[in-house]
Design an enzyme around this catalytic site. Structure first.
Site, PDB file in Angstrom:
ATOM      1  N   ARG A  44       0.828  -1.212   0.000  1.00 52.34           N
ATOM      2  CA  ARG A  44       0.000   0.000   0.000  1.00 52.34           C
ATOM      3  C   ARG A  44       0.866   1.268   0.000  1.00 52.34           C
ATOM      4  NH1 ARG A  44      -4.427   2.915   3.485  1.00 52.34           N
ATOM      5  NH2 ARG A  44      -5.844   3.339   1.770  1.00 52.34           N
ATOM      6  N   HIS A  48       0.568   4.173  -2.774  1.00 54.67           N
ATOM      7  CA  HIS A  48       0.211   5.556  -2.437  1.00 54.67           C
ATOM      8  C   HIS A  48       1.341   6.531  -2.753  1.00 54.67           C
ATOM      9  CE1 HIS A  48      -3.647   5.204   0.152  1.00 54.67           C
ATOM     10  NE2 HIS A  48      -3.657   4.381  -0.876  1.00 54.67           N
ATOM     11  N   HIS A 171      -6.267  -5.868  -3.907  1.00 53.48           N
ATOM     12  CA  HIS A 171      -7.097  -6.024  -2.706  1.00 53.48           C
ATOM     13  C   HIS A 171      -7.337  -7.485  -2.337  1.00 53.48           C
ATOM     14  CE1 HIS A 171      -8.856  -1.668  -2.523  1.00 53.48           C
ATOM     15  NE2 HIS A 171      -7.605  -1.742  -2.137  1.00 53.48           N
ATOM     16  N   TRP A 187     -10.620  -8.618   2.203  1.00 53.15           N
ATOM     17  CA  TRP A 187     -11.387  -8.878   0.976  1.00 53.15           C
ATOM     18  C   TRP A 187     -11.462 -10.381   0.660  1.00 53.15           C
ATOM     19  CZ3 TRP A 187      -8.157  -4.680   1.593  1.00 53.15           C
ATOM     20  CH2 TRP A 187      -8.680  -3.419   1.291  1.00 53.15           C
TER      21      TRP A 187
HETATM   22 FE1  DDH Z   1      -6.408  -0.125  -1.690  1.00 47.27          FE
HETATM   23  N1  DDH Z   1      -7.352   0.371   0.057  1.00 47.27           N
HETATM   24  N2  DDH Z   1      -7.648   1.114  -2.698  1.00 47.27           N
HETATM   25  N3  DDH Z   1      -5.355  -0.494  -3.381  1.00 47.27           N
HETATM   26  N4  DDH Z   1      -5.108  -1.241  -0.614  1.00 47.27           N
HETATM   27  C1  DDH Z   1      -7.075  -0.135   1.312  1.00 47.27           C
HETATM   28  C2  DDH Z   1      -6.149  -1.098   1.617  1.00 47.27           C
HETATM   29  C3  DDH Z   1      -5.249  -1.627   0.700  1.00 47.27           C
HETATM   30  C4  DDH Z   1      -8.674   1.855  -2.179  1.00 47.27           C
HETATM   31  C5  DDH Z   1      -8.957   2.018  -0.821  1.00 47.27           C
HETATM   32  C6  DDH Z   1      -8.364   1.286   0.194  1.00 47.27           C
HETATM   33  C7  DDH Z   1      -5.661  -0.025  -4.630  1.00 47.27           C
HETATM   34  C8  DDH Z   1      -6.834   0.666  -4.977  1.00 47.27           C
HETATM   35  C9  DDH Z   1      -7.719   1.211  -4.074  1.00 47.27           C
HETATM   36  C10 DDH Z   1      -4.061  -1.967  -1.144  1.00 47.27           C
HETATM   37  C11 DDH Z   1      -3.548  -1.852  -2.424  1.00 47.27           C
HETATM   38  C12 DDH Z   1      -4.154  -1.157  -3.468  1.00 47.27           C
HETATM   39  C13 DDH Z   1      -7.957   0.485   2.265  1.00 47.27           C
HETATM   40  C14 DDH Z   1      -7.948   0.198   3.756  1.00 47.27           C
HETATM   41  C15 DDH Z   1      -8.757   1.354   1.584  1.00 47.27           C
HETATM   42  C16 DDH Z   1      -9.854   2.233   2.149  1.00 47.27           C
HETATM   43  C17 DDH Z   1      -6.851   0.972   4.485  1.00 47.27           C
HETATM   44  C18 DDH Z   1      -6.830   0.636   5.953  1.00 47.27           C
HETATM   45  O1  DDH Z   1      -7.850   0.864   6.608  1.00 47.27           O
HETATM   46  O2  DDH Z   1      -5.796   0.166   6.428  1.00 47.27           O
HETATM   47  C19 DDH Z   1      -9.445   2.459  -3.248  1.00 47.27           C
HETATM   48  C20 DDH Z   1     -10.621   3.364  -3.050  1.00 47.27           C
HETATM   49  C21 DDH Z   1      -8.864   2.042  -4.419  1.00 47.27           C
HETATM   50  C22 DDH Z   1      -9.328   2.331  -5.795  1.00 47.27           C
HETATM   51  O3  DDH Z   1      -8.585   2.051  -6.770  1.00 47.27           O
HETATM   52  C23 DDH Z   1     -10.494   2.814  -6.100  1.00 47.27           C
HETATM   53  C24 DDH Z   1      -4.608  -0.341  -5.555  1.00 47.27           C
HETATM   54  C25 DDH Z   1      -4.590   0.070  -7.028  1.00 47.27           C
HETATM   55  C26 DDH Z   1      -3.647  -1.032  -4.829  1.00 47.27           C
HETATM   56  C27 DDH Z   1      -2.324  -1.569  -5.285  1.00 47.27           C
HETATM   57  O4  DDH Z   1      -1.515  -1.979  -4.509  1.00 47.27           O
HETATM   58  C28 DDH Z   1      -1.944  -1.593  -6.711  1.00 47.27           C
HETATM   59  C29 DDH Z   1      -3.544  -2.870  -0.144  1.00 47.27           C
HETATM   60  C30 DDH Z   1      -2.419  -3.891  -0.357  1.00 47.27           C
HETATM   61  C31 DDH Z   1      -4.287  -2.666   1.019  1.00 47.27           C
HETATM   62  C32 DDH Z   1      -4.157  -3.386   2.366  1.00 47.27           C
HETATM   63  C33 DDH Z   1      -3.293  -2.623   3.325  1.00 47.27           C
HETATM   64  C34 DDH Z   1      -3.170  -3.294   4.667  1.00 47.27           C
HETATM   65  O5  DDH Z   1      -2.670  -2.624   5.577  1.00 47.27           O
HETATM   66  O6  DDH Z   1      -3.522  -4.456   4.821  1.00 47.27           O
END
Ligand code: DDH
Length: 288
Positions: A44, A48, A171, A187
């Site tokens: 993540r 980001h 996810h 998920w």
């Molecule tokens: Fe995500 N993400 N993500 N995400 N994401 C969250 C957690 C994780 C969105 C929202 C959230 C991607 C796209 C989107 C990962 C990877 C990726 C959480 C929860 C939210 C909210 C955070 C928390 O409470 O800790 C949204 C909206 C989108 C979108 O595209 C619309 C993408 C593209 C990726 C990627 O890696 C390419 C991962 C891994 C997590 C889990 C993190 C954790 O601590 O466990």
């Protein structure tokens, strides 16, 4: 002369492999943290750091690693990522020559590969920037929004709908945390293994709105232990998104191939590389 040589030393692929290995080891030291791995939160962080890219102005992205600075570190979307940045700081102390952008993106590569995902071609070249290079809030997706928002956010980075759908498959890993995003739960049933389960579950399970005091999210009707964000669910609603999500549900190899290509591109957005070709870093297993 010796000091000058040290300053001019160009790290080799073997040096970056050492950094990769240390990240992979740290990931597994998670103990009681979450599901036993820091992999998802490191992934993540890489996402980001990169997903702030704006194609029109060629600003944002993983070059400069501006999430080190306030206010970007404090953007709501980045809540909880201090955990990941802290882990990466441990690695940085051991390998001070690596830039933060290279370190964080290499962390994303290690996370995907070590959790059983595809190889992600990667190369160094990012430099550390300044607070003034930080991006404005609002560039990362908002989970409460619809398909139009998701398309807009990924198109701003320069991605097609297909690439957006492939990237959302990340996810399969990790979970939402009440004290970070407000959402809650994983998920998939295997949140530390990279699979195409995110897509199969989206289509095979019945998703209903969760009745609770938190933000609007869905839960699977059968076990009520899994979750989907509104932005996840739109992959089954929008016709263009649905076509690709169905294809990834049906064909795991296709998902692995497309995720690798899209994620490698994400990590390089806005990074002015020299001509060198990307590398394939070896997993810990391959080095046994
Ligand atoms: Fe995500 N993400 N993500 N995400 N994401 C969250 C957690 C994780 C969105 C929202 C959230 C991607 C796209 C989107 C990962 C990877 C990726 C959480 C929860 C939210 C909210 C955070 C928390 O409470 O800790 C949204 C909206 C989108 C979108 O595209 C619309 C993408 C593209 C990726 C990627 O890696 C390419 C991962 C891994 C997590 C889990 C993190 C954790 O601590 O466990």
């Amino acid at each position: 002369q010796a000091a000058k040589a040290a300053v001019n030393y160009t790290p080799t692929k073997a040096d970056y492999q050492k950094v990769y290995n240390r990240i992979a080891e740290i990931m597994d030291d998670a103990g009681e943290y979450d599901d036993g791995s820091y992999g998802p939160v490191l992934l993540r962080l890489a996402w980001h750091a990169s997903g702030t890219y704006d194609k029109a102005t060629n600003t944002g992205g993983s070059n400069y690693a501006t999430m080190r600075f306030d206010p970007e570190a404090l953007h709501a979307a980045n809540a909880g990522l201090a955990v990941a940045r802290g882990l990466m700081d441990q690695v940085k102390r051991e390998f001070p020559w690596i830039s933060y952008g290279d370190l964080w993106t290499l962390g994303g590569v290690a996370a995907v590969q070590e959790m059983g995902g595809p190889k992600i071609p990667w190369r160094p070249g990012r430099i550390d920037g300044y607070a003034r290079d930080a991006t404005p809030d609002g560039r990362l997706p908002d989970a409460a929004q619809g398909a139009g928002h998701v398309k807009e956010i990924f198109a701003r980075m320069g991605f097609t709908d297909q690439e957006a759908v492939a990237l959302c498959g990340a996810h399969a890993l990790g979970r939402c945390h009440r004290d970070r995003s407000g959402y809650d739960g994983p998920w998939t049933f295997s949140p530390t293994t990279f699979t195409n389960d995110y897509y199969t579950l989206l289509f095979d399970e019945s998703w209903v709105w969760k009745k609770w005091g938190g933000p609007k999210q869905l839960e699977d009707k059968k076990t009520r232990s899994l979750m989907m964000l509104p932005t996840d669910y739109v992959l089954t609603q929008d016709t263009h998104f649905k076509k690709h999500a169905k294809a990834y549900a049906a064909d795991s190899a296709l998902f692995f191939r497309d995720f690798s290509a899209a994620f490698a591109r994400l990590l390089e957005l806005g990074v002015p590389f020299a001509a060198a070709e990307p590398w394939e870093m070896r997993s810990l297993d391959e080095q046994k």
